[in-house]
Design a protein around this motif. Structure first.
Motif, PDB file in Angstrom:
ATOM      1  N   VAL A   1      -6.414   6.700   4.372  1.00 14.36           N
ATOM      2  CA  VAL A   1      -6.623   6.062   3.032  1.00 14.36           C
ATOM      3  C   VAL A   1      -7.261   7.114   2.056  1.00 14.36           C
ATOM      4  O   VAL A   1      -6.726   7.260   0.816  1.00 14.36           O
ATOM      5  N   GLU A   2      -8.439   7.577   2.434  1.00 18.41           N
ATOM      6  CA  GLU A   2      -9.027   8.169   1.346  1.00 18.41           C
ATOM      7  C   GLU A   2      -8.954  10.032   1.500  1.00 18.41           C
ATOM      8  O   GLU A   2      -9.883  10.564   0.997  1.00 18.41           O
ATOM      9  N   ILE A   3      -8.123  10.435   2.097  1.00 19.04           N
ATOM     10  CA  ILE A   3      -8.159  11.888   2.584  1.00 19.04           C
ATOM     11  C   ILE A   3      -7.373  12.488   1.373  1.00 19.04           C
ATOM     12  O   ILE A   3      -6.859  11.845   0.705  1.00 19.04           O
ATOM     13  N   PRO A   4      -7.945  13.816   1.168  1.00 23.52           N
ATOM     14  CA  PRO A   4      -7.489  14.433  -0.226  1.00 23.52           C
ATOM     15  C   PRO A   4      -6.121  14.271  -0.103  1.00 23.52           C
ATOM     16  O   PRO A   4      -5.136  14.335   0.910  1.00 23.52           O
ATOM     17  N   GLN A   5      -5.662  14.457  -1.571  1.00 18.44           N
ATOM     18  CA  GLN A   5      -4.496  14.586  -1.789  1.00 18.44           C
ATOM     19  C   GLN A   5      -3.459  15.709  -1.199  1.00 18.44           C
ATOM     20  O   GLN A   5      -2.424  15.353  -0.712  1.00 18.44           O
TER      21      GLN A   5
ATOM     22  N   VAL B   1      -0.707  10.668  -6.395  1.00 19.72           N
ATOM     23  CA  VAL B   1       0.783  10.669  -6.407  1.00 19.72           C
ATOM     24  C   VAL B   1       1.087  12.089  -5.537  1.00 19.72           C
ATOM     25  O   VAL B   1       0.624  13.222  -5.864  1.00 19.72           O
ATOM     26  N   LEU B   2       2.271  11.916  -4.764  1.00 14.93           N
ATOM     27  CA  LEU B   2       2.721  12.869  -3.971  1.00 14.93           C
ATOM     28  C   LEU B   2       3.976  13.333  -4.441  1.00 14.93           C
ATOM     29  O   LEU B   2       4.701  12.718  -4.723  1.00 14.93           O
ATOM     30  N   ALA B   3       4.295  14.618  -4.560  1.00 15.63           N
ATOM     31  CA  ALA B   3       5.512  14.983  -4.626  1.00 15.63           C
ATOM     32  C   ALA B   3       6.595  14.882  -3.502  1.00 15.63           C
ATOM     33  O   ALA B   3       6.331  15.113  -2.216  1.00 15.63           O
TER      34      ALA B   3
ATOM     35  N   ILE C   1       0.663  -1.285   0.011  1.00 21.06           N
ATOM     36  CA  ILE C   1       0.082   0.022   0.093  1.00 21.06           C
ATOM     37  C   ILE C   1       0.926   1.446   0.085  1.00 21.06           C
ATOM     38  O   ILE C   1       0.184   2.320   0.045  1.00 21.06           O
ATOM     39  N   ASP C   2       2.346   1.083  -0.144  1.00 26.32           N
ATOM     40  CA  ASP C   2       3.086   2.159  -0.173  1.00 26.32           C
ATOM     41  C   ASP C   2       4.103   2.057  -1.265  1.00 26.32           C
ATOM     42  O   ASP C   2       4.385   0.861  -1.601  1.00 26.32           O
ATOM     43  N   ALA C   3       4.420   3.109  -1.735  1.00 20.86           N
ATOM     44  CA  ALA C   3       5.506   3.008  -2.698  1.00 20.86           C
ATOM     45  C   ALA C   3       6.218   4.354  -2.854  1.00 20.86           C
ATOM     46  O   ALA C   3       5.648   5.639  -2.868  1.00 20.86           O
ATOM     47  N   ALA C   4       7.822   4.458  -3.067  1.00 21.24           N
ATOM     48  CA  ALA C   4       8.439   5.441  -3.321  1.00 21.24           C
ATOM     49  C   ALA C   4       9.353   5.207  -4.514  1.00 21.24           C
ATOM     50  O   ALA C   4       9.819   4.274  -4.496  1.00 21.24           O
TER      51      ALA C   4
ATOM     52  N   GLU D   1      10.647  12.543  -8.423  1.00 22.67           N
ATOM     53  CA  GLU D   1      10.668  11.616  -7.311  1.00 22.67           C
ATOM     54  C   GLU D   1       9.381  11.746  -6.531  1.00 22.67           C
ATOM     55  O   GLU D   1       8.941  12.821  -6.474  1.00 22.67           O
ATOM     56  N   VAL D   2       8.865  10.811  -6.174  1.00 20.57           N
ATOM     57  CA  VAL D   2       7.238  10.934  -5.823  1.00 20.57           C
ATOM     58  C   VAL D   2       7.067   9.610  -4.859  1.00 20.57           C
ATOM     59  O   VAL D   2       7.885   8.750  -4.516  1.00 20.57           O
ATOM     60  N   VAL D   3       5.978  10.027  -4.210  1.00 19.58           N
ATOM     61  CA  VAL D   3       5.402   8.973  -3.231  1.00 19.58           C
ATOM     62  C   VAL D   3       4.107   8.658  -3.252  1.00 19.58           C
ATOM     63  O   VAL D   3       3.317   9.564  -3.670  1.00 19.58           O
TER      64      VAL D   3
END
Length: 330
Positions: A272-276, A111-113, A65-68, A84-86
């Protein structure tokens, strides 16, 4: 391109899991293709890998459930090759192929920076468990929790969420009481920043009481069930209990007295579903004012060949601290 993924398959005799070669065109549709460098191990990953249909409906499946990692390509201008993202939460690793694959393809809204102040490896030392701890602290502080108001108790303190919560609260100046069923980890929990370590019985002895002596300004609960029921009567006036787990059960029984006579709040924490944008805010904090100097000391690195054993350990409640998976380590 060919890559390796940890594939869990359902057979007549049970679940099997192996590292298999996959191709980019076998990934689901999405906006952003990512080379995954690191993932982490959370209880939800262990459930998915064990075949729990409440987490993952269809198999074969790649958990995580996680990835970087690094963007390979993107159809959304917000991301470009080399960024590079998370990614954590949403449907990743549940019913969408997850971070135990060296490549993922996901919607850009997931996707998060990665901020400059934190490495990809460090983000996965946090992982969903660590970010859930941070979200819990943030929610409790928004409800009025302050270091000057009294002790804060953390349940399941040796687990992924609990251990990060102990360290983060200690960094922020709180008087932390760590609750754990693993008495042998008392010294370790104090190294993380706990001022006192107690066993479950000390709290559970008050389960069923409508009101009890108010001992804690707040409780950061990671296990759910009867533990929440037992903690609510022990919270100080205008205090709060946050809860984010259910390993101890999904039902909570409590009198209304603490809520109407002391103004206690019960806060649910969703990671889980909170805003980006909210997730990005927490990740930015982890890279800056909430950066944990001792995070590496509570993190165990896991190579691909070690993953199955760690998942079993976490599923059986034997995990301690955080586990980071290096997708490029055999």
């Amino acid at each position: 391109m060919t890559f390796l993924a940890y594939r869990v398959t359902e057979t007549e005799s049970g679940m099997t899991a192996t590292w298999e070669s996959r191709e980019d065109d076998q990934l689901p549709a999405g906006d952003v293709l990512i080379d995954v460098q690191y993932s982490s191990v959370n209880y939800k990953d262990a459930l998915s890998a064990s075949g729990n249909k409440g987490v993952t409906r269809a198999f074969p499946h790649t958990p995580g459930i996680d990835a970087a990692g690094v963007v390979v390509s993107s159809t959304d201008a917000a991301f470009k090759a080399g960024d590079e993202v998370v990614v954590f939460g949403y449907d990743l690793g549940m019913n969408t192929e997850g971070g135990y694959g060296q490549r993922i393809r996901v919607p850009s809204a997931w996707v998060l920076a990665k901020p400059a102040g934190i490495s990809a490896a460090e983000t996965m030392a946090w992982g969903t468990a660590g970010f859930t701890a941070a979200l819990s602290v943030q929610k409790l502080e928004r409800a009025g929790m302050q270091p000057s108001k009294g002790p804060v108790i953390v349940t399941g303190a040796t687990g992924g969420v609990g251990s990060v919560a102990v360290a983060l609260l200690a960094k922020l100046g709180y008087d932390v009481v760590a609750l754990s069923g693993k008495a042998e980890q008392e010294a370790w929990l104090k190294e993380l920043g706990a001022n006192r370590v107690i066993g479950r019985d000390e709290v559970m002895a008050l389960k069923g009481k409508a009101m009890a002596k108010p001992l804690y300004q707040a409780a950061l609960d990671t296990v759910g069930g009867d533990m929440v029921s037992a903690l609510i009567p022990q919270i100080m006036p205008e205090g709060a209990v946050s809860t984010c787990g259910m390993i101890a059960g999904v039902k909570v029984e409590a009198s209304v007295f603490p809520f109407i006579l002391r103004g206690v709040s019960l806060l649910g924490v969703d990671s889980v579903e909170i805003p980006q944008a909210e997730k990005q805010l927490v990740l930015n904090k982890a890279a800056a004012e909430w950066k944990l100097a001792g995070l590496e000391t509570m993190t165990t690195n896991v190579a691909r060949s070690e993953l199955a054993g760690i998942l079993t350990k976490v599923l059986n409640g034997q995990g301690v601290g955080r586990y980071r998976v290096d997708l490029n380590a055999e």
